[in-house]
Design a protein around this motif. Sequence first.
Motif, PDB file in Angstrom:
ATOM      1  N   SER A  56       1.498 -22.667  -8.684  1.00 45.32           N
ATOM      2  CA  SER A  56       2.661 -21.811  -8.533  1.00 45.32           C
ATOM      3  C   SER A  56       2.196 -20.362  -8.630  1.00 45.32           C
ATOM      4  CB  SER A  56       3.675 -22.122  -9.627  1.00 45.32           C
ATOM      5  OG  SER A  56       4.743 -21.224  -9.564  1.00 45.32           O
ATOM      6  N   ILE A  57       2.482 -19.590  -7.620  1.00 40.81           N
ATOM      7  CA  ILE A  57       2.057 -18.194  -7.583  1.00 40.81           C
ATOM      8  C   ILE A  57       3.184 -17.320  -8.120  1.00 40.81           C
ATOM      9  CG2 ILE A  57       1.263 -16.319  -6.084  1.00 40.81           C
ATOM     10  CD1 ILE A  57       0.119 -18.463  -4.231  1.00 40.81           C
ATOM     11  N   PRO A  58       2.875 -16.397  -9.039  1.00 45.97           N
ATOM     12  CA  PRO A  58       3.916 -15.538  -9.611  1.00 45.97           C
ATOM     13  C   PRO A  58       4.642 -14.711  -8.546  1.00 45.97           C
ATOM     14  CG  PRO A  58       1.801 -15.215 -10.741  1.00 45.97           C
ATOM     15  CD  PRO A  58       1.551 -16.122  -9.581  1.00 45.97           C
ATOM     16  N   ALA A  59       5.920 -14.476  -8.771  1.00 45.39           N
ATOM     17  CA  ALA A  59       6.751 -13.740  -7.811  1.00 45.39           C
ATOM     18  C   ALA A  59       6.215 -12.343  -7.556  1.00 45.39           C
ATOM     19  CB  ALA A  59       8.192 -13.676  -8.301  1.00 45.39           C
ATOM     20  N   ILE A  60       5.668 -11.687  -8.573  1.00 43.64           N
ATOM     21  CA  ILE A  60       5.155 -10.322  -8.384  1.00 43.64           C
ATOM     22  C   ILE A  60       4.023 -10.303  -7.359  1.00 43.64           C
ATOM     23  CG2 ILE A  60       3.483 -10.384 -10.297  1.00 43.64           C
ATOM     24  CD1 ILE A  60       4.361  -7.444 -10.840  1.00 43.64           C
ATOM     25  N   ALA A  61       3.165 -11.330  -7.362  1.00 44.93           N
ATOM     26  CA  ALA A  61       2.081 -11.413  -6.379  1.00 44.93           C
ATOM     27  C   ALA A  61       2.645 -11.666  -4.990  1.00 44.93           C
ATOM     28  CB  ALA A  61       1.088 -12.508  -6.764  1.00 44.93           C
ATOM     29  N   CYS A  62       3.632 -12.551  -4.905  1.00 39.77           N
ATOM     30  CA  CYS A  62       4.231 -12.893  -3.612  1.00 39.77           C
ATOM     31  C   CYS A  62       4.958 -11.703  -2.997  1.00 39.77           C
ATOM     32  CB  CYS A  62       5.201 -14.066  -3.789  1.00 39.77           C
ATOM     33  SG  CYS A  62       4.431 -15.551  -4.441  1.00 39.77           S
ATOM     34  N   ASP A  63       5.818 -11.063  -3.783  1.00 41.87           N
ATOM     35  CA  ASP A  63       6.591  -9.933  -3.271  1.00 41.87           C
ATOM     36  C   ASP A  63       5.687  -8.758  -2.894  1.00 41.87           C
ATOM     37  OD1 ASP A  63       8.900 -11.369  -3.556  1.00 41.87           O
ATOM     38  OD2 ASP A  63       9.493 -10.434  -5.437  1.00 41.87           O
ATOM     39  N   THR A  64       4.663  -8.506  -3.707  1.00 44.41           N
ATOM     40  CA  THR A  64       3.740  -7.418  -3.409  1.00 44.41           C
ATOM     41  C   THR A  64       2.953  -7.720  -2.142  1.00 44.41           C
ATOM     42  OG1 THR A  64       3.569  -6.945  -5.774  1.00 44.41           O
ATOM     43  CG2 THR A  64       1.887  -5.989  -4.348  1.00 44.41           C
ATOM     44  N   PHE A  66       3.884  -9.460   0.516  1.00 50.02           N
ATOM     45  CA  PHE A  66       4.717  -9.237   1.700  1.00 50.02           C
ATOM     46  C   PHE A  66       5.115  -7.769   1.859  1.00 50.02           C
ATOM     47  CE2 PHE A  66       5.064 -13.837   1.211  1.00 50.02           C
ATOM     48  CZ  PHE A  66       4.731 -14.210   2.496  1.00 50.02           C
ATOM     49  N   ALA A  67       5.202  -7.016   0.757  1.00 54.14           N
ATOM     50  CA  ALA A  67       5.457  -5.575   0.861  1.00 54.14           C
ATOM     51  C   ALA A  67       4.265  -4.875   1.512  1.00 54.14           C
ATOM     52  CB  ALA A  67       5.727  -4.985  -0.528  1.00 54.14           C
ATOM     53  N   LEU A  68       3.055  -5.319   1.189  1.00 51.31           N
ATOM     54  CA  LEU A  68       1.858  -4.751   1.812  1.00 51.31           C
ATOM     55  C   LEU A  68       1.819  -5.055   3.308  1.00 51.31           C
ATOM     56  CD1 LEU A  68      -0.707  -5.645  -0.977  1.00 51.31           C
ATOM     57  CD2 LEU A  68       0.031  -3.332  -0.339  1.00 51.31           C
ATOM     58  N   ILE A  69       2.229  -6.266   3.686  1.00 47.15           N
ATOM     59  CA  ILE A  69       2.295  -6.624   5.109  1.00 47.15           C
ATOM     60  C   ILE A  69       3.302  -5.730   5.823  1.00 47.15           C
ATOM     61  CG2 ILE A  69       3.037  -8.392   6.754  1.00 47.15           C
ATOM     62  CD1 ILE A  69       1.793 -10.473   4.900  1.00 47.15           C
ATOM     63  N   PRO A  99       0.405  -0.600  -9.836  1.00 50.84           N
ATOM     64  CA  PRO A  99       0.112  -0.311  -8.440  1.00 50.84           C
ATOM     65  C   PRO A  99       0.197  -1.574  -7.595  1.00 50.84           C
ATOM     66  CG  PRO A  99      -1.903  -0.296  -9.719  1.00 50.84           C
ATOM     67  CD  PRO A  99      -0.780  -0.481 -10.674  1.00 50.84           C
ATOM     68  N   ARG A 100       0.437  -1.393  -6.303  1.00 55.46           N
ATOM     69  CA  ARG A 100       0.592  -2.559  -5.438  1.00 55.46           C
ATOM     70  C   ARG A 100      -0.720  -3.266  -5.174  1.00 55.46           C
ATOM     71  NH1 ARG A 100       4.026  -1.124  -0.278  1.00 55.46           N
ATOM     72  NH2 ARG A 100       2.594   0.604  -0.154  1.00 55.46           N
ATOM     73  N   ALA A 101      -1.752  -2.522  -4.831  1.00 56.91           N
ATOM     74  CA  ALA A 101      -3.030  -3.173  -4.506  1.00 56.91           C
ATOM     75  C   ALA A 101      -4.167  -2.174  -4.545  1.00 56.91           C
ATOM     76  CB  ALA A 101      -2.963  -3.815  -3.125  1.00 56.91           C
ATOM     77  N   TRP A 102      -5.340  -2.725  -4.849  1.00 59.44           N
ATOM     78  CA  TRP A 102      -6.601  -2.009  -4.683  1.00 59.44           C
ATOM     79  C   TRP A 102      -7.347  -2.738  -3.584  1.00 59.44           C
ATOM     80  CZ3 TRP A 102      -8.785  -1.485 -10.352  1.00 59.44           C
ATOM     81  CH2 TRP A 102      -7.950  -0.646 -11.088  1.00 59.44           C
ATOM     82  N   VAL A 103      -7.813  -1.990  -2.590  1.00 57.75           N
ATOM     83  CA  VAL A 103      -8.504  -2.591  -1.451  1.00 57.75           C
ATOM     84  C   VAL A 103      -9.889  -1.972  -1.314  1.00 57.75           C
ATOM     85  CG1 VAL A 103      -8.427  -2.953   1.048  1.00 57.75           C
ATOM     86  CG2 VAL A 103      -6.316  -2.951  -0.254  1.00 57.75           C
ATOM     87  N   GLY A 104     -10.858  -2.839  -1.064  1.00 51.07           N
ATOM     88  CA  GLY A 104     -12.227  -2.398  -0.819  1.00 51.07           C
ATOM     89  C   GLY A 104     -12.841  -3.252   0.268  1.00 51.07           C
TER      90      GLY A 104
END
Length: 168
Positions: A56-64, A66-69, A99-104
């Motif tokens: 089960s993936i936490p809602a915060i990960a799921c919503d974030t 799709f917000a990034l998409i 923060p929403r995401a760190w990308v590298g």
Amino acid sequence: MHHGARLQHEELHLHELGIATLTSCFINANRDPKSEPAKPKDFYYFQVREESDRVSIPAIACDTFFALIKDGLLPGWVVPLVPVDKLEAGRKRGEVGKPRAWVGEGVILIAPQIEGCQVIAAIAVTEAIEGAVSVSDVDTGDTFEIVIPPGTEHCWILDADFNLSRES
């Protein structure tokens, strides 16, 4: 997007069938006769495994995610590596991490939080990388350096924790 990710995942599984069979033949030809023989499915990476169905993936990960998409900030290489159907099922539509995401290069940490000298992400996705990697916050541009341990390539990890080596 969900169907496209699933089709790409299935296509990658079809490509791996031959090499998995050859790998199991090689292992079996060189194994101790008293040990269990290897099966091709032991070397599948892209086949959906039963234990991942119970995750089960936490809602915060799921919503974030799709917000990034929606904002065009999610790298394209991420989609085939994550369980899009589970992310869709866990959405609550509104619980976006800050923060929403760190990308590298080859890594994304979704909803990262710094705790001491570690960063913990609700979900992390990595490509074929290990060692120190520079990542940037998608919203502020702040850069950080994290350490990717060996054995975490081409995967997604829930509640992933990485050492924070240096803040820029």
